[in-house]
Design an enzyme around this catalytic site. Structure first.
Site, mmCIF file in Angstrom:
data_model
loop_
_atom_site.group_PDB
_atom_site.id
_atom_site.type_symbol
_atom_site.label_atom_id
_atom_site.label_comp_id
_atom_site.label_asym_id
_atom_site.label_seq_id
_atom_site.Cartn_x
_atom_site.Cartn_y
_atom_site.Cartn_z
ATOM 1 N N GLN A 1 -8.507 -13.817 4.250
ATOM 2 C CA GLN A 1 -9.050 -12.493 3.944
ATOM 3 C C GLN A 1 -9.501 -12.485 2.480
ATOM 4 O O GLN A 1 -8.680 -12.317 1.578
ATOM 5 C CB GLN A 1 -7.998 -11.407 4.211
ATOM 6 C CG GLN A 1 -8.571 -10.005 4.080
ATOM 7 C CD GLN A 1 -7.560 -8.921 4.351
ATOM 8 O OE1 GLN A 1 -7.418 -7.987 3.571
ATOM 9 N NE2 GLN A 1 -6.829 -9.041 5.445
ATOM 10 N N GLY B 1 -12.343 0.664 5.223
ATOM 11 C CA GLY B 1 -11.380 1.718 4.980
ATOM 12 C C GLY B 1 -11.949 3.067 5.376
ATOM 13 O O GLY B 1 -13.172 3.258 5.411
ATOM 14 N N TYR C 1 -12.812 -8.380 3.241
ATOM 15 C CA TYR C 1 -12.394 -7.052 2.787
ATOM 16 C C TYR C 1 -13.331 -6.557 1.694
ATOM 17 O O TYR C 1 -14.038 -7.331 1.059
ATOM 18 C CB TYR C 1 -10.931 -7.032 2.352
ATOM 19 C CG TYR C 1 -10.570 -7.566 0.977
ATOM 20 C CD1 TYR C 1 -10.761 -6.814 -0.172
ATOM 21 C CD2 TYR C 1 -9.955 -8.816 0.843
ATOM 22 C CE1 TYR C 1 -10.380 -7.284 -1.426
ATOM 23 C CE2 TYR C 1 -9.568 -9.298 -0.398
ATOM 24 C CZ TYR C 1 -9.785 -8.526 -1.538
ATOM 25 O OH TYR C 1 -9.408 -8.996 -2.774
ATOM 26 N N TYR D 1 0.839 -1.202 0.000
ATOM 27 C CA TYR D 1 0.000 0.000 0.000
ATOM 28 C C TYR D 1 0.875 1.253 0.000
ATOM 29 O O TYR D 1 1.475 1.596 1.016
ATOM 30 C CB TYR D 1 -0.930 0.030 1.209
ATOM 31 C CG TYR D 1 -1.954 -1.078 1.282
ATOM 32 C CD1 TYR D 1 -2.264 -1.857 0.172
ATOM 33 C CD2 TYR D 1 -2.631 -1.340 2.472
ATOM 34 C CE1 TYR D 1 -3.203 -2.866 0.249
ATOM 35 C CE2 TYR D 1 -3.577 -2.349 2.557
ATOM 36 C CZ TYR D 1 -3.861 -3.111 1.450
ATOM 37 O OH TYR D 1 -4.792 -4.122 1.535
#
Length: 322
Positions: free
Chosen positions: A179, A285, A207, A61
């Site tokens: 995930q 997020g 996610y 990221y």
């Protein structure tokens, strides 16, 4: 907030966790556009203050930038948090190119770099980000197991693995978590993966439960059309015609269900994901504190059988339009 045990591990997660993909900024291939570090830090502080006890990030990221931001944000609060990050995506210097490696040497280098960027001594949950290259899965998972035995990692998880890949890794060393993407628009894991995880005591951390914002109730066709090139969503099929028109119309129908329950569309999306007993928690997020204050409350919402059926009817309608 209540907490849920993650798979066979001793980790107790709040149902909502903070995702930090966008905090990597926009200067990399899969960025979400410009993002100020101070806004990110305030979002992390808000999440912790609201009761969230875990943060999910990844080395890739922002090519390490997200991890560095987290280091600043969690100073003095590390002991109260569960930190999860990922390996398997690599880069060289300032290059925007992203490589794929699950080789032992690569992962050993990655874990040291992540520990340094995060400013911590042990990673609570270390996850293989993608099962690529496929032929390196065994070597990669064996390396994660070694890191656990060395004390640099507490538990190992995987992300984006299919059923066959899960079985290959599980045969080597127990998987604490998977995930996968899971939302009203992406339900593939309901077919076989959820049952396998349940049978093998593998916790599921979903996610993109709001499908990159599409199920937040705040996305429009006009907004999708104006996404900058630095936002990866501008290249995603869900954000283009004909999908975007159908999704926006479907969300308008779902909003009525949310309104009748007295919650927001974002909260409905999260509560729907968390309705499954196989799902331990969902990653949400955030770019600023206000987003956290809304979504964190979804962890306590219970949908009734009639509400779930009403949502299913709307999803069935949407499926006929894609």
């Amino acid at each position: 907030m209540q907490k849920r045990k993650l798979g066979y591990s001793e980790l107790q997660l709040t149902p909502i966790g903070l995702g930090t993909w966008a905090m990597g900024g926009g200067n990399w291939k899969f960025g979400w556009g410009p993002q100020g570090d101070q806004d990110s830090i305030r979002a992390v502080h808000s999440a912790i203050d609201e009761g969230i006890n875990w943060i999910d990030t990844a080395a890739i990221y922002g090519h390490g930038h997200s991890e560095k931001v987290i280091r600043e944000a969690i100073k003095g609060r590390r002991d109260d948090l569960i930190i999860a990050t990922k390996c398997g995506r690599v880069w060289e210097g300032d290059s925007l190119d992203i490589g794929k490696s699950l080789k032992r040497k690569s992962i050993k280098n990655e874990v040291e770099a992540s520990l340094k960027r995060l400013g911590i001594e042990v990673i609570d949950l270390y996850q293989i980000h993608w099962p690529e290259p496929d032929e390196e899965i065994e070597e990669g998972w064996e390396t994660v197991a070694e890191l656990i035995k060395e004390g640099k990692v507490r538990y190992g998880g995987v992300s984006n693995f299919n059923l066959g890949q899960l079985k290959r890794a599980q045969a080597i060393y127990p998987i604490a978590s998977l995930q996968p993407p899971y939302s009203m628009l992406k339900r593939e894991i309901e077919e076989e993966i959820m049952a396998y995880c349940n049978e093998n005591n593998i916790g599921i951390i979903a996610y993109s439960p709001m499908q990159a914002g599409l199920l937040s109730g705040k996305f429009t066709k006009e907004r999708a059309a104006k996404l900058p090139d630095s936002d990866w969503r501008s290249r995603n099929a869900f954000f283009k015609e004909p999908q975007i028109s159908t999704i926006v119309e479907m969300v308008e129908k779902l909003k009525r269900t949310a309104q009748n329950k007295g919650i927001t569309m974002a909260q409905l999306s999260l509560a729907w994901v968390l309705r499954r007993k196989e799902v331990t928690a969902a990653i949400v997020g955030a770019r600023d504190p206000e987003q956290i204050k809304e979504t964190v409350r979804a962890g306590e919402i219970i949908l009734s059988g009639s509400e779930i059926q009403e949502i299913q009817d709307i999803l069935n309608w949407g499926n006929t339009k894609f």
